[in-house]
Design a protein around this motif. Structure first.
Motif, mmCIF file in Angstrom:
data_model
loop_
_atom_site.group_PDB
_atom_site.id
_atom_site.type_symbol
_atom_site.label_atom_id
_atom_site.label_comp_id
_atom_site.label_asym_id
_atom_site.label_seq_id
_atom_site.Cartn_x
_atom_site.Cartn_y
_atom_site.Cartn_z
ATOM 1 N N ASP A 44 0.848 -1.189 0.000
ATOM 2 C CA ASP A 44 0.000 0.000 0.000
ATOM 3 C C ASP A 44 0.885 1.241 0.000
ATOM 4 O O ASP A 44 1.082 1.871 1.038
ATOM 5 N N PRO A 45 1.441 1.607 -1.172
ATOM 6 C CA PRO A 45 2.363 2.737 -1.198
ATOM 7 C C PRO A 45 1.656 4.038 -0.822
ATOM 8 O O PRO A 45 0.465 4.193 -1.088
ATOM 9 N N THR B 124 4.115 8.395 -3.761
ATOM 10 C CA THR B 124 5.049 7.480 -4.403
ATOM 11 C C THR B 124 5.176 7.845 -5.885
ATOM 12 O O THR B 124 4.175 8.171 -6.529
ATOM 13 N N LEU B 125 6.400 7.781 -6.417
ATOM 14 C CA LEU B 125 6.607 8.054 -7.836
ATOM 15 C C LEU B 125 5.836 7.063 -8.693
ATOM 16 O O LEU B 125 5.648 5.908 -8.323
ATOM 17 N N GLY B 126 5.398 7.511 -9.841
ATOM 18 C CA GLY B 126 4.683 6.654 -10.773
ATOM 19 C C GLY B 126 3.218 7.046 -10.848
ATOM 20 O O GLY B 126 2.822 8.124 -10.398
ATOM 21 N N LEU B 127 2.414 6.167 -11.420
ATOM 22 C CA LEU B 127 0.991 6.432 -11.553
ATOM 23 C C LEU B 127 0.406 6.653 -10.172
ATOM 24 O O LEU B 127 0.504 5.787 -9.299
ATOM 25 N N ILE C 256 -5.274 3.398 -5.600
ATOM 26 C CA ILE C 256 -5.749 4.660 -5.055
ATOM 27 C C ILE C 256 -6.649 5.294 -6.109
ATOM 28 O O ILE C 256 -6.275 5.415 -7.275
ATOM 29 N N LEU C 257 -7.856 5.674 -5.680
ATOM 30 C CA LEU C 257 -8.715 6.421 -6.563
ATOM 31 C C LEU C 257 -9.199 7.654 -5.825
ATOM 32 O O LEU C 257 -9.271 7.678 -4.601
ATOM 33 N N ALA C 258 -9.478 8.689 -6.598
ATOM 34 C CA ALA C 258 -9.975 9.941 -6.050
ATOM 35 C C ALA C 258 -11.403 10.115 -6.502
ATOM 36 O O ALA C 258 -11.790 9.667 -7.588
#
Length: 146
Positions: A83-84, A88-91, A138-140
């Motif tokens: 669970d980053p 965290t870098l990336g998508l 992760i979604l917003a």
């Protein structure tokens, strides 16, 4: 020459059934599922013996798609912490516009979603939040209020 459109965002998941249920609860529609294997995905991904199941999810307006992929072989690998943190870098995440953020959160909690912080208001325009869903996705959510 310009691109035609963004076709989809692909997300590798460990439990395809749970991910499909989660995004269906969000309001997406299952467009179809397929077993993907053979020389084409092997060459495209640079892997040998690719065998995966893909579920294509479509937004109600028909313009957005998520490709949920469960790898059977080779087995999926974790890129870092399960669970980053959201920085965290990336998508980073995928955002969805919703009619009622509180109702959406309540429904997604039934599928294991957890708020990363809290629902925040941006000026008089939006209520916003980030959630962690299946496979650490992760979604917003954004609810327009003004």
């Amino acid at each position: 020459m310009a691109i035609q459109r963004m076709d989809n965002v692909a997300i590798v998941v460990d439990d395809l059934e749970a991910a499909v249920a989660f995004f269906t609860e969000l309001g997406m529609e299952l467009e179809g599922e397929a077993l993907i294997q053979g020389a084409t995905p092997d060459r495209m991904l640079g892997l040998d013996g690719v065998r995966s199941t893909v579920a294509m999810m479509r937004t109600p307006d028909g313009h957005g798609r998520l490709e949920l992929t469960k790898f059977h072989s080779p087995e999926a690998v974790a890129a870092g912490p399960l669970d980053p943190p959201p920085h965290t870098l990336g998508l980073h995440r995928v955002m969805f516009a919703v009619d009622d953020i509180d109702d959406t959160i309540a429904r997604l909690r039934g599928h294991g979603a957890e708020l990363l912080g809290e629902v925040a208001q941006y000026e008089d325009l939006y209520r916003l939040c980030d959630l962690r869903g299946p496979s650490g996705i992760i979604l917003a959510l954004a609810e327009r209020i003004g």
